[in-house]
Enzyme design. Structure first.
Site, PDB file in Angstrom:
ATOM      1  N   GLU A  66     -16.663 -84.503  22.414  1.00 26.31           N
ATOM      2  CA  GLU A  66     -17.254 -85.443  21.460  1.00 26.31           C
ATOM      3  C   GLU A  66     -17.705 -86.731  22.139  1.00 26.31           C
ATOM      4  O   GLU A  66     -17.072 -87.186  23.096  1.00 26.31           O
ATOM      5  CB  GLU A  66     -16.216 -85.817  20.389  1.00 26.31           C
ATOM      6  CG  GLU A  66     -15.738 -84.626  19.599  1.00 26.31           C
ATOM      7  CD  GLU A  66     -14.450 -84.873  18.809  1.00 26.31           C
ATOM      8  OE1 GLU A  66     -14.337 -84.341  17.708  1.00 26.31           O
ATOM      9  OE2 GLU A  66     -13.563 -85.575  19.322  1.00 26.31           O
ATOM     10  N   ASP A 237      -7.879 -83.163  13.336  1.00 25.29           N
ATOM     11  CA  ASP A 237      -8.960 -84.094  13.672  1.00 25.29           C
ATOM     12  C   ASP A 237     -10.260 -83.374  14.020  1.00 25.29           C
ATOM     13  O   ASP A 237     -11.089 -83.887  14.759  1.00 25.29           O
ATOM     14  CB  ASP A 237      -8.530 -85.020  14.824  1.00 25.29           C
ATOM     15  CG  ASP A 237      -8.151 -84.243  16.082  1.00 25.29           C
ATOM     16  OD1 ASP A 237      -8.178 -82.990  16.044  1.00 25.29           O
ATOM     17  OD2 ASP A 237      -7.839 -84.876  17.102  1.00 25.29           O
TER      18      ASP A 237
HETATM   19  P1  NAD Z   1      -0.427 -81.752  23.281  1.00 26.62           P
HETATM   20  O1  NAD Z   1      -1.090 -80.425  23.458  1.00 26.62           O
HETATM   21  O2  NAD Z   1       0.038 -82.497  24.486  1.00 26.62           O
HETATM   22  O3  NAD Z   1       0.841 -81.594  22.306  1.00 26.62           O
HETATM   23  C1  NAD Z   1       0.791 -80.895  21.111  1.00 26.62           C
HETATM   24  C2  NAD Z   1       2.172 -80.319  20.838  1.00 26.62           C
HETATM   25  O4  NAD Z   1       2.175 -79.724  19.525  1.00 26.62           O
HETATM   26  C3  NAD Z   1       2.587 -79.216  21.813  1.00 26.62           C
HETATM   27  O5  NAD Z   1       3.796 -79.582  22.455  1.00 26.62           O
HETATM   28  C4  NAD Z   1       2.753 -77.957  20.910  1.00 26.62           C
HETATM   29  O6  NAD Z   1       3.791 -77.122  21.337  1.00 26.62           O
HETATM   30  C5  NAD Z   1       3.051 -78.606  19.575  1.00 26.62           C
HETATM   31  N1  NAD Z   1       2.790 -77.777  18.399  1.00 26.62           N
HETATM   32  C6  NAD Z   1       1.723 -76.973  18.146  1.00 26.62           C
HETATM   33  N2  NAD Z   1       1.842 -76.406  16.909  1.00 26.62           N
HETATM   34  C7  NAD Z   1       3.012 -76.883  16.391  1.00 26.62           C
HETATM   35  C8  NAD Z   1       3.682 -76.679  15.151  1.00 26.62           C
HETATM   36  N3  NAD Z   1       3.173 -75.886  14.211  1.00 26.62           N
HETATM   37  N4  NAD Z   1       4.858 -77.326  14.935  1.00 26.62           N
HETATM   38  C9  NAD Z   1       5.384 -78.148  15.887  1.00 26.62           C
HETATM   39  N5  NAD Z   1       4.783 -78.376  17.079  1.00 26.62           N
HETATM   40  C10 NAD Z   1       3.616 -77.752  17.333  1.00 26.62           C
HETATM   41  O7  NAD Z   1      -1.453 -82.643  22.418  1.00 26.62           O
HETATM   42  P2  NAD Z   1      -1.471 -84.236  22.267  1.00 26.62           P
HETATM   43  O8  NAD Z   1      -2.327 -84.840  23.317  1.00 26.62           O
HETATM   44  O9  NAD Z   1      -0.080 -84.723  22.073  1.00 26.62           O
HETATM   45  O10 NAD Z   1      -2.264 -84.352  20.891  1.00 26.62           O
HETATM   46  C11 NAD Z   1      -1.670 -83.940  19.676  1.00 26.62           C
HETATM   47  C12 NAD Z   1      -2.740 -83.816  18.623  1.00 26.62           C
HETATM   48  O11 NAD Z   1      -3.267 -85.107  18.315  1.00 26.62           O
HETATM   49  C13 NAD Z   1      -3.940 -82.971  19.048  1.00 26.62           C
HETATM   50  O12 NAD Z   1      -4.291 -82.120  17.994  1.00 26.62           O
HETATM   51  C14 NAD Z   1      -5.019 -83.990  19.336  1.00 26.62           C
HETATM   52  O13 NAD Z   1      -6.306 -83.450  19.141  1.00 26.62           O
HETATM   53  C15 NAD Z   1      -4.677 -85.059  18.326  1.00 26.62           C
HETATM   54  N6  NAD Z   1      -5.147 -86.417  18.645  1.00 26.62           N
HETATM   55  C16 NAD Z   1      -5.593 -87.166  17.611  1.00 26.62           C
HETATM   56  C17 NAD Z   1      -5.999 -88.476  17.837  1.00 26.62           C
HETATM   57  C18 NAD Z   1      -6.422 -89.332  16.681  1.00 26.62           C
HETATM   58  O14 NAD Z   1      -6.960 -90.425  16.884  1.00 26.62           O
HETATM   59  N7  NAD Z   1      -6.181 -88.926  15.467  1.00 26.62           N
HETATM   60  C19 NAD Z   1      -5.990 -88.998  19.129  1.00 26.62           C
HETATM   61  C20 NAD Z   1      -5.487 -88.208  20.165  1.00 26.62           C
HETATM   62  C21 NAD Z   1      -5.071 -86.907  19.900  1.00 26.62           C
END
Ligand code: NAD
Length: 349
Positions: A66, A237
Site C-alpha cells: 500500500e 485492516d
Molecule cells: P505478526 O505476524 O508479527 O503477529 C501476528 C500474531 O497473531 C502471530 O503471532 C500469530 O500467531 C497471531 N495470530 C494469528 N491468528 C490468531 C488468532 N486467531 N488468535 C490469536 N493469535 C493469532 O503481525 P504484527 O506485525 O504484530 O501485526 C498484527 C496485525 O496488525 C496484522 O494483521 C497487521 O496487518 C496489523 N497492523 C495494523 C496496523 C494499524 O494501524 N491498524 C498497523 C500495523 C499492523
C-alpha cells in the site's frame, strides 16, 4: 562552475533502521510513544487542513502493498507499507515500511526514513490515544490477543498513556506469547500468559486484537465481549481480513480514523455502508461524544491512516536532525545549472 558532485541542498537526510533504534533509545521508548501520541493528536485537531485519500492498495493472494499519501499544504508525506500474514512463518516481518517527507514549496524530499519500527510505535501511540478518550475510567488490565511484532509496543503505549498495569497475553502460537512475556519483563507491567482468548479477556477493561491472518477470523465472538469494555481492533485492516464477529459491531459504539478507508478495510466492512460511526478526530476536538457510559462497548476500528504516518515523520524529522541520527543520501539529481541534467551525467563519465 559546474560539477557532477551532489550539492548539499539536494542531500536527503536518511534515517536507517539502526539510526531509528538509536533515536528511540536516545529519546526513551515511553517518552517517544507519548511524543508520537501528542503529534498525532495535534494533527488530528487540524484534520480539515489535510489532503485526505484512502490508501492505494495492490492486493495479491498472499498480502497487500500500500501507498499512504497526505499533505498539510506545507509538507507532503507518504508511506510504503506491506501486510503479508504468511511472512512470519518464513522468518520475515508481516509488516515492513518506509516513508518520505517532502517540502511542498519545492517538491524536494526533506526526509527518507525506515518506518517498520516507526509504524509499530505510531500504531501503538494511536491505539493509546484512542483508548485515552474511549476506555472506561480507571482501566487497569488489557488483554492482548495476537502477540507478534506489534504486541509489546501496544502494551507499553497503553501503560504509559492510559495507565494500565496488567496485560493478559494470548496467541495461537505459544512461542509468540513467550516472546512477548519475556520482552515485557522489567517494564513495570504484570504479565499473565493465557491458554485461550477466553482466559485472556477475564477481568480486562481493554481488549486489543493484533492478529494476522488473511481471512475473516473470529478472534472474539459476541458472547466474549461484556458491557463496558473498550475494544482496540488493530489486526483487521484489509478487505477480507477482520477479527471480530459482526454481532459485536452491532452492540458497539464504533470510532474510526478516516471512514472512506475504514469502510473498505476495517471491521465495519462487515456492516451496511451507512452504519453510523464516529470519526475519532471529532472526539478529540470535542465536537462528538466518546464514551458516554460505563456500560457502553466502545470499539476503535483501527486500520492506520496516512496522517498518523505524517505526524510520525514530522516528529522524526525534528528529532533525528537535531540529534544527528541520520546520514545524507544522494537521492535527488540536482545539477548546478538546473537545465543541464544531461551535462551533469556526461561529466560523471
Ligand atoms: P505478526 O505476524 O508479527 O503477529 C501476528 C500474531 O497473531 C502471530 O503471532 C500469530 O500467531 C497471531 N495470530 C494469528 N491468528 C490468531 C488468532 N486467531 N488468535 C490469536 N493469535 C493469532 O503481525 P504484527 O506485525 O504484530 O501485526 C498484527 C496485525 O496488525 C496484522 O494483521 C497487521 O496487518 C496489523 N497492523 C495494523 C496496523 C494499524 O494501524 N491498524 C498497523 C500495523 C499492523
Amino acid at each position: 562552475m559546474t560539477s557532477s558532485a551532489p550539492s548539499r541542498l539536494a542531500m536527503v537526510p536518511f534515517v536507517s533502521v539502526e539510526n531509528m533504534m538509536r533515536l528511540v533509545h536516545h529519546v526513551g521508548l515511553r517518552k517517544m510513544l507519548v511524543q508520537l501520541a501528542d503529534a498525532i493528536e495535534s494533527d488530528f485537531l487540524r484534520w480539515e487542513t489535510f489532503d485526505k485519500t484512502a490508501r492505494v492498495p495492490s492486493h495479491s493472494d498472499v498480502g497487500v502493498i500500500e501507498l499512504m499519501p497526505t499533505s498539510d499544504g506545507d509538507f507532503y508525506g507518504f508511506k510504503y507499507v506491506n501486510g503479508h500474514p504468511k511472512n512470519a512463518a518464513e522468518g520475515l516481518q508481516t509488516v515492513t515500511a518506509f516513508g518520505l517527507l517532502a517540502d511542498v514549496a519545492t517538491g524536494y524530499p526533506v526526509l527518507l526514513s525506515e518506518m517498520t519500527v516507526l509504524t509499530a510505535l505510531r500504531t501503538a501511540a494511536m491505539s493509546a490515544l484512542a483508548a485515552k478518550h474511549l476506555a472506561p475510567k480507571g482501566a487497569h488490565t488489557m488483554a492482548v490477543i495476537g502477540n507478534g511484532a506489534q504486541s509489546e509496543f501496544q502494551s507499553l503505549a497503553m501503560a504509559e498513556i492510559v495507565g494500565i498495569s496488567t496485560v493478559r497475553l494470548y496467541d495461537i502460537d505459544p512461542a509468540a506469547t513467550r516472546k512477548c512475556a519475556r520482552n515485557l519483563q522489567g517494564h513495570g507491567l504484570t504479565v499473565t500468559v493465557c491458554q485461550s482468548a477466553e482466559e485472556a479477556i477475564e477481568g480486562a477493561q481493554i481488549i486489543t486484537t493484533a492478529t494476522a491472518d488473511k481471512k475473516n477470523s473470529t478472534v472474539l465472538s459476541d458472547n466474549m465481549v461484556g458491557a463496558g469494555v473498550h475494544l482496540n481492533a488493530v489486526g483487521g485492516d484489509s478487505p477480507g481480513k477482520t477479527e471480530l464477529h459482526r454481532d459485536i459491531l452491532l452492540r458497539s459504539s464504533i470510532f474510526v480514523e478516516y471512514p472512506p478507508q475504514t469502510r473498505i478495510e476495517g471491521e465495519i466492512q462487515q456492516l451496511d455502508p451507512d452504519h453510523g460511526v464516529t470519526e475519532l478526530w471529532k472526539v478529540l476536538s470535542g465536537t462528538e461524544d466518546g464514551r458516554t457510559s460505563q456500560s457502553q462497548i466502545t470499539l476503535f476500528d483501527s486500520v492506520g491512516f496516512a496522517i498518523e504516518d505524517f505526524s510520525a515523520l514530522r516528529l522524526v524529522h525534528a528529532i533525528a536532525l537535531d540529534a544527528g541520527f541520520y546520514t545524507d543520501l544522494d537521492l535527488v539529481a540536482d545539477p548546478d545549472d538546473s537545465r543541464d541534467l544531461f551535462g551533469m551525467l556526461m561529466r560523471a563519465a
